[in-house]
Motif scaffolding. Sequence first.
Motif, PDB file in Angstrom:
ATOM      1  N   LEU A  12      12.205  20.474  -1.675  1.00 51.34           N
ATOM      2  CA  LEU A  12      11.341  19.400  -1.206  1.00 51.34           C
ATOM      3  C   LEU A  12      10.529  19.847   0.002  1.00 51.34           C
ATOM      4  CD1 LEU A  12      13.748  16.315  -1.380  1.00 51.34           C
ATOM      5  CD2 LEU A  12      12.561  17.513  -3.230  1.00 51.34           C
ATOM      6  N   ASP A  13       9.244  19.580  -0.043  1.00 49.30           N
ATOM      7  CA  ASP A  13       8.345  19.834   1.085  1.00 49.30           C
ATOM      8  C   ASP A  13       8.510  18.651   2.042  1.00 49.30           C
ATOM      9  OD1 ASP A  13       6.248  20.215   2.833  1.00 49.30           O
ATOM     10  OD2 ASP A  13       4.756  20.623   1.281  1.00 49.30           O
ATOM     11  N   GLY A  14       9.390  18.815   3.033  1.00 45.24           N
ATOM     12  CA  GLY A  14       9.812  17.703   3.867  1.00 45.24           C
ATOM     13  C   GLY A  14       8.676  16.917   4.481  1.00 45.24           C
ATOM     14  N   ALA A  15       7.819  17.578   5.254  1.00 43.19           N
ATOM     15  CA  ALA A  15       6.742  16.872   5.950  1.00 43.19           C
ATOM     16  C   ALA A  15       5.773  16.211   4.981  1.00 43.19           C
ATOM     17  CB  ALA A  15       5.995  17.828   6.871  1.00 43.19           C
ATOM     18  N   SER A  16       5.488  16.866   3.868  1.00 42.06           N
ATOM     19  CA  SER A  16       4.590  16.294   2.869  1.00 42.06           C
ATOM     20  C   SER A  16       5.131  14.954   2.383  1.00 42.06           C
ATOM     21  CB  SER A  16       4.444  17.262   1.691  1.00 42.06           C
ATOM     22  OG  SER A  16       3.649  16.715   0.669  1.00 42.06           O
ATOM     23  N   ALA A  21       5.619   8.840   2.824  1.00 45.90           N
ATOM     24  CA  ALA A  21       6.472   7.660   2.986  1.00 45.90           C
ATOM     25  C   ALA A  21       5.982   6.794   4.136  1.00 45.90           C
ATOM     26  CB  ALA A  21       7.924   8.098   3.230  1.00 45.90           C
ATOM     27  N   PHE A  22       5.585   7.437   5.230  1.00 42.05           N
ATOM     28  CA  PHE A  22       5.134   6.713   6.420  1.00 42.05           C
ATOM     29  C   PHE A  22       3.911   5.853   6.106  1.00 42.05           C
ATOM     30  CE2 PHE A  22       2.391   6.447  10.176  1.00 42.05           C
ATOM     31  CZ  PHE A  22       3.255   5.901  11.113  1.00 42.05           C
ATOM     32  N   TYR A  23       2.958   6.430   5.364  1.00 44.31           N
ATOM     33  CA  TYR A  23       1.723   5.706   5.081  1.00 44.31           C
ATOM     34  C   TYR A  23       1.848   4.757   3.892  1.00 44.31           C
ATOM     35  CZ  TYR A  23      -0.639   8.549   8.545  1.00 44.31           C
ATOM     36  OH  TYR A  23      -1.017   9.133   9.735  1.00 44.31           O
ATOM     37  N   ALA A  24       2.878   4.925   3.079  1.00 45.54           N
ATOM     38  CA  ALA A  24       3.045   4.065   1.909  1.00 45.54           C
ATOM     39  C   ALA A  24       3.755   2.761   2.231  1.00 45.54           C
ATOM     40  CB  ALA A  24       3.822   4.806   0.826  1.00 45.54           C
ATOM     41  N   ALA A  39       9.206   5.287   7.469  1.00 43.34           N
ATOM     42  CA  ALA A  39       9.306   6.641   6.914  1.00 43.34           C
ATOM     43  C   ALA A  39      10.742   6.972   6.519  1.00 43.34           C
ATOM     44  CB  ALA A  39       8.790   7.663   7.918  1.00 43.34           C
ATOM     45  N   VAL A  40      11.706   6.521   7.315  1.00 37.89           N
ATOM     46  CA  VAL A  40      13.119   6.772   6.998  1.00 37.89           C
ATOM     47  C   VAL A  40      13.469   6.143   5.662  1.00 37.89           C
ATOM     48  CG1 VAL A  40      15.503   6.471   7.742  1.00 37.89           C
ATOM     49  CG2 VAL A  40      13.721   6.838   9.447  1.00 37.89           C
ATOM     50  N   ARG A  41      13.118   4.883   5.508  1.00 36.02           N
ATOM     51  CA  ARG A  41      13.415   4.175   4.266  1.00 36.02           C
ATOM     52  C   ARG A  41      12.683   4.807   3.079  1.00 36.02           C
ATOM     53  NH1 ARG A  41      15.523  -1.131   4.267  1.00 36.02           N
ATOM     54  NH2 ARG A  41      14.359  -1.400   2.315  1.00 36.02           N
ATOM     55  N   GLY A  42      11.387   5.073   3.269  1.00 32.14           N
ATOM     56  CA  GLY A  42      10.605   5.626   2.176  1.00 32.14           C
ATOM     57  C   GLY A  42      11.060   7.010   1.764  1.00 32.14           C
ATOM     58  N   PHE A  43      11.344   7.856   2.746  1.00 27.13           N
ATOM     59  CA  PHE A  43      11.781   9.214   2.434  1.00 27.13           C
ATOM     60  C   PHE A  43      13.134   9.195   1.731  1.00 27.13           C
ATOM     61  CE2 PHE A  43      13.964  13.186   3.397  1.00 27.13           C
ATOM     62  CZ  PHE A  43      13.017  14.129   3.027  1.00 27.13           C
ATOM     63  N   THR A  44      14.053   8.385   2.224  1.00 33.54           N
ATOM     64  CA  THR A  44      15.369   8.301   1.598  1.00 33.54           C
ATOM     65  C   THR A  44      15.256   7.828   0.160  1.00 33.54           C
ATOM     66  OG1 THR A  44      16.355   7.800   3.752  1.00 33.54           O
ATOM     67  CG2 THR A  44      17.689   7.318   1.817  1.00 33.54           C
ATOM     68  N   THR A 103       4.708   6.822  15.989  1.00 38.87           N
ATOM     69  CA  THR A 103       5.876   6.150  15.437  1.00 38.87           C
ATOM     70  C   THR A 103       6.539   6.925  14.300  1.00 38.87           C
ATOM     71  OG1 THR A 103       4.369   4.845  14.058  1.00 38.87           O
ATOM     72  CG2 THR A 103       5.158   3.834  16.106  1.00 38.87           C
ATOM     73  N   LEU A 104       5.920   8.016  13.876  1.00 35.91           N
ATOM     74  CA  LEU A 104       6.564   8.875  12.871  1.00 35.91           C
ATOM     75  C   LEU A 104       7.470   9.908  13.520  1.00 35.91           C
ATOM     76  CD1 LEU A 104       7.071  10.039  10.070  1.00 35.91           C
ATOM     77  CD2 LEU A 104       4.872  11.240  10.223  1.00 35.91           C
TER      78      LEU A 104
END
Length: 322
Positions: A12-16, A21-24, A39-44, A103-104
């Motif tokens: 996984l390309d972490g930052a990508s 997730a942050f913007y979605a 971002a935490v919720r979206g990435f998870t 905030t990210l």
Amino acid sequence: MSEPATGPLLLLDGASLWFRAFYAIPEKITAPDGRPVNAVRGFTDMVAALTKQHSPSRLVVCLDLDWRPKFRVDLIPSYKAHRVAEEQPAEAINAVAEEVPDTLTPQVDMIMEVLEAAGIATAGAEGLEADDVIGTLATRERDSEVIVVSGDRDLLQLVRDTPVPPVRVFYVGRGLAKAELWGPAEVSTKYGVPLENAGPAYADMAALRGDASDGLPGVAGIGDKSAAQLITKFGSLDALRAAATDPASDLAKGVRAKLIAAEDYLKVAGPVVRVVQDATVEFSRPDLLPGEPENSNRLAELAVAYNAESPVKRLLTAMAKR
């Protein structure tokens, strides 16, 4: 004795992914203490969905330890220069970090805590980008199919059918719901590069045409289609450069002039565009994806603290069922 896991290696390309997730997800999604956790919720949730879909036996979240490596900037000073804060003086441009929403930044640390408690490996290489970590791990893998997950098309250069095992890129540039799995056939069909070396040919094509999003000027007057045609005809960027200075080569006069005018760029573009494939990669832990979390209590605490109980539950379910 149970059979060994046979699923793919998921890189996984972490930052990508956490940028997406942050913007979605709206920033109004907060933890009990008021901190944004979108971002935490979206990435998870992304990791859970990818685990459910691909059933990996191994999984690594690859990190940028330097998003703008010195060796690339030394070769092409404009490399990602536009992503640096405009107010920074030119002499400081190599030292500053890529602009990340305020905030990210703290949420990246939260994500790292969740991954650690879950028992999911992260990996980085000193002075290099996540792309280079992914390039190294994908290139040296000899046991499992590799699936790279990223919104960065540059990683299409890694696709391969042989030598076994294959490497595919799960491109999420339009979001996870519209993600596409790319192999050599798809890259060849889409970009017109040779099937037999679609990955390396894509990198050469990308260097030739340039990429404004990465600060790569390319050759003036040469776009996707003409770049692909030239790489297909001459086989590689190096062979094309040689043809440009060979009066006997079968190269149109106008194209020859464009290539010669851009020779200073072309002689350094290849090493900048191609990902490193022999980096010294350091892991936070072994890359085997566990069926249950490394630290259940800690993960439960984090889930509550970060208002991420539902995404964490989905992640645990996916890990257990893969």
